[in-house]
Design an enzyme around this catalytic site. Sequence first.
Site, PDB file in Angstrom:
ATOM      1  N   ASP A 219       0.796  -1.233   0.000  1.00 28.77           N
ATOM      2  CA  ASP A 219       0.000   0.000   0.000  1.00 28.77           C
ATOM      3  C   ASP A 219       0.827   1.281   0.000  1.00 28.77           C
ATOM      4  O   ASP A 219       0.272   2.382   0.017  1.00 28.77           O
ATOM      5  CB  ASP A 219      -0.989   0.013   1.171  1.00 28.77           C
ATOM      6  N   LEU A 221       2.556   2.486   2.390  1.00 27.25           N
ATOM      7  CA  LEU A 221       2.518   3.143   3.692  1.00 27.25           C
ATOM      8  C   LEU A 221       3.016   2.209   4.792  1.00 27.25           C
ATOM      9  O   LEU A 221       2.830   0.996   4.717  1.00 27.25           O
ATOM     10  CB  LEU A 221       1.091   3.576   4.042  1.00 27.25           C
ATOM     11  N   GLU A 275      17.743  -6.873  12.856  1.00 31.33           N
ATOM     12  CA  GLU A 275      19.149  -6.494  12.716  1.00 31.33           C
ATOM     13  C   GLU A 275      19.341  -5.049  13.173  1.00 31.33           C
ATOM     14  O   GLU A 275      18.514  -4.188  12.891  1.00 31.33           O
ATOM     15  CB  GLU A 275      19.580  -6.618  11.248  1.00 31.33           C
TER      16      GLU A 275
END
Length: 296
Positions: A219, A221, A275
Amino acid sequence: MTSEITLFVNPTAGRGRGAHAAQPAASALRAAGFSVRTVLGQNAGDALTRARAAVADGTGALIAVGGDGMAHLALQAVAGTRTPLGLVAVGTGNDLARALGLPIRDPAAAGRRIADALKGGELPDIDLGQVGDRWFGTVLASGFDSRVNDRGNRLRWPTGRFKYDLAMIAELAAFKPFPYRIRLDDGEVREIEATLVAVGNGSSYGGGMRICPGADLTDGLFDITVVGDCGRATLLRVFPSVYRGTHVDHPKVTVHRAAKVEIGAAGITGYADGEPLGPLPLTARCVRGAVRVAGL
């Protein structure tokens, strides 16, 4: 598309499952007519250099065999290119594969899915998060969860998931909310007290903790989950509901959507795909369609 593809293998993933998983995945791909080469590397840096060289040489796909750490490393090689990414998810968390609905700890099935997608040309694009020159597929974590990661990474014993359970207990003992500065897109800077801020391109981290349950990989976002100023007792009550994604219904939790987020807090490290990225402040951008994926 070239018939030569590259297996990008972490032999230590999932307590050794990575090395064992490479063979059935490779067998499935060869049975489908592909020529398979393997990239290991002496360490993460060397492995990434080799993976980038394979992409530059025109490999037909880069297939990460391991967990979210290996997927994260592979993203650094393929993001922004047209080289497809495949995932043979055999690590501890496997959250990117989980978000994509790919086989978990079934390397032969994953190999067959990837082969079918490559032969059929079914290679949809998904979004990625970007912080500086680093890419991520799942969640950028900061706050209580990243402090647990920090402490767990420092522990030499116990091993595996247990050390993070121990780290969580230790962090709870010293727990207090953190003062954050947050800016969404080009809006105003907000100063808040929060337990954690999670920036989700994908929905989960930590092996199925659905911290951003509404996140959509297509999307453009992020879903940004903010767990506000709460005490230890509230945190302990809310925490189990993260696996169901129902924590977002708690009054101390808010969810925002934005294509860019700036987060700052003193003494907090940002982690993406599990990470370490570095200390806050960090700015993350959602890049639409940044990578092609094989096997969906």
